[in-house]
Design an enzyme around this catalytic site. Sequence first.
Site, mmCIF file in Angstrom:
data_model
loop_
_atom_site.group_PDB
_atom_site.id
_atom_site.type_symbol
_atom_site.label_atom_id
_atom_site.label_comp_id
_atom_site.label_asym_id
_atom_site.label_seq_id
_atom_site.Cartn_x
_atom_site.Cartn_y
_atom_site.Cartn_z
ATOM 1 N N TYR A 1 40.420 41.902 45.145
ATOM 2 C CA TYR A 1 39.293 42.196 44.248
ATOM 3 C C TYR A 1 39.454 41.432 42.931
ATOM 4 O O TYR A 1 38.546 40.740 42.470
ATOM 5 C CB TYR A 1 39.200 43.707 43.972
ATOM 6 C CG TYR A 1 38.312 44.025 42.792
ATOM 7 C CD1 TYR A 1 36.932 43.929 42.902
ATOM 8 C CD2 TYR A 1 38.847 44.372 41.544
ATOM 9 C CE1 TYR A 1 36.105 44.178 41.807
ATOM 10 C CE2 TYR A 1 38.038 44.627 40.455
ATOM 11 C CZ TYR A 1 36.667 44.526 40.594
ATOM 12 O OH TYR A 1 35.864 44.761 39.503
ATOM 13 N N LYS B 1 33.992 46.648 44.756
ATOM 14 C CA LYS B 1 34.914 46.852 43.623
ATOM 15 C C LYS B 1 36.099 47.774 43.891
ATOM 16 O O LYS B 1 36.806 48.138 42.961
ATOM 17 C CB LYS B 1 34.128 47.382 42.434
ATOM 18 C CG LYS B 1 33.479 48.734 42.692
ATOM 19 C CD LYS B 1 33.105 49.456 41.424
ATOM 20 C CE LYS B 1 32.577 50.834 41.732
ATOM 21 N NZ LYS B 1 32.282 51.633 40.574
ATOM 22 N N SER C 1 36.259 41.448 34.745
ATOM 23 C CA SER C 1 37.096 42.636 34.580
ATOM 24 C C SER C 1 38.356 42.307 33.805
ATOM 25 O O SER C 1 38.891 41.189 33.911
ATOM 26 C CB SER C 1 37.473 43.128 35.978
ATOM 27 O OG SER C 1 38.537 44.024 35.909
ATOM 28 N N ALA C 2 38.861 43.296 33.099
ATOM 29 C CA ALA C 2 40.133 43.144 32.388
ATOM 30 C C ALA C 2 41.276 42.854 33.344
ATOM 31 O O ALA C 2 42.338 42.392 32.920
ATOM 32 C CB ALA C 2 40.435 44.424 31.608
ATOM 33 N N LYS D 1 37.270 38.123 40.969
ATOM 34 C CA LYS D 1 36.748 38.052 39.592
ATOM 35 C C LYS D 1 37.239 36.768 38.917
ATOM 36 O O LYS D 1 36.467 36.056 38.271
ATOM 37 C CB LYS D 1 37.177 39.283 38.796
ATOM 38 C CG LYS D 1 36.509 40.573 39.261
ATOM 39 C CD LYS D 1 35.010 40.531 39.094
ATOM 40 C CE LYS D 1 34.307 41.704 39.699
ATOM 41 N NZ LYS D 1 32.851 41.556 39.792
ATOM 42 N N ASN E 1 26.416 50.392 48.014
ATOM 43 C CA ASN E 1 27.179 51.401 47.266
ATOM 44 C C ASN E 1 26.291 52.115 46.248
ATOM 45 O O ASN E 1 26.747 52.473 45.166
ATOM 46 C CB ASN E 1 28.382 50.760 46.562
ATOM 47 C CG ASN E 1 29.415 51.784 46.138
ATOM 48 O OD1 ASN E 1 29.645 52.780 46.838
ATOM 49 N ND2 ASN E 1 30.031 51.581 44.993
#
Length: 334
Positions: free
Chosen positions: A148, A84, A124-125, A152, A35
Amino acid sequence: MKILVTGGLGFIGSHTVLELLANGHEVLIADNLSNSKIEVLDKIENISGQKPKFFQIDVTEKAPTQEIFAKEKIEGLIHFAGLKAVGESVEIPLKYYYNNLLSTINLAELCLQYGVGKFVFSSSATVYGEQPSPFREEMPLLPTTNPYGETKAMSERILTDAARVNRGFNVILLRYFNPIGAHPSGLIGEDPNGIPNNLMPYVARVASGKLPFLSIFGDDYETSDGTGVRDYIHVVDLAQGHVKAIESEKTGLNIYNLGTGQGTSVLELVNAFIAANKIDVPYKIVERRPGDIAISFADASKAKAELGWQTKLDLIDMVKSSWNFEKRQKSEVH
Ligand code: NAD
Ligand code: UFG
């Protein structure tokens, strides 16, 4: 320090590489270019005057990854490499679990084997799920709505367990909020393939005429103007957070939110982009996007207190630098 950055040619990785170089660190990059583009390496050299050693490898593959650890005396690792795209992860979950989990396990094992004592991980949040903001690090992790997000949360767990039983294996989990913006040079930024999923690159492409209009996903949330609220953070600030994390003397497992602590609605962001850049962004209000939460913003006080890090750039810097980068993409195409 000699630092291996996985995914170092991607959006956040490339900005972090520049900040590490600016702070005198030696950087090695491992990226499979799934990516990102190899030209980013030249751009890093243009901006910094330094060309990090580059390894085009897949970090889920043990042998080529081990070769780097065996040859280089790595002192710290920052692990950005991962897939992501939230929607894509629902369509092809196994690819996401394979890539994002195997890479983390592989790299953690190699760090233990070669005595690499610092592991900084891109979380990640999204791991907070649907809880009231501001999100604080000690809140429980709630199930996310997509594979995804699960990768995390699972990677966090894997690294937490490994840090617990291995003295000297010091892990920092960084939970990013919504990174946007671009390097002031306009040479690097977020350049997703195909139609962007995320708000800022979508807005930039509408402004440049590559897409006809922005769809705003819902205006009936319980927020000031009904549109979703997020904590947008300038990618350069985020990158500097990684420098503080890798340089930190903290031991064991530590977790930090990297955000501004401020919520901004979709309409506020779009209007800031229009006003700061003096360019129109046509939009339509459409249905809510499945899986979205109304409000997500950080309590960013722990990173300030323990890492001495806080954001310096504001929303105007973010929208201006995103547009500056997008304009250059346009001129490169023509
Ligand atoms: P990105 O896609 O721009 O960068 C990821 C890089 O990793 C790419 O260059 C890609 O080629 C590389 N990569 C992927 N799998 C690999 C593998 N198996 N081996 C080697 N290289 C591989 O993404 P980004 O926005 O820079 O995100 C970096 C990290 O931060 C990711 O782990 C992402 O999940 C996480 N994150 C991003 C956001 C965001 O909004 N951008 C938010 C929270 C967390
Ligand atoms: N939005 C629109 N139109 C679009 C795209 C987004 O209205 O075309 C809205 C969304 O509904 C949301 C806000 O803009 O209210 C932000 O959406 P993004 O897709 O840019 O970001 P998310 O907050 O949904 O998710 C992002 C990353 C995740 C990460 C999360 C938290 O995509 O990977 O931030 O860090 F987990």
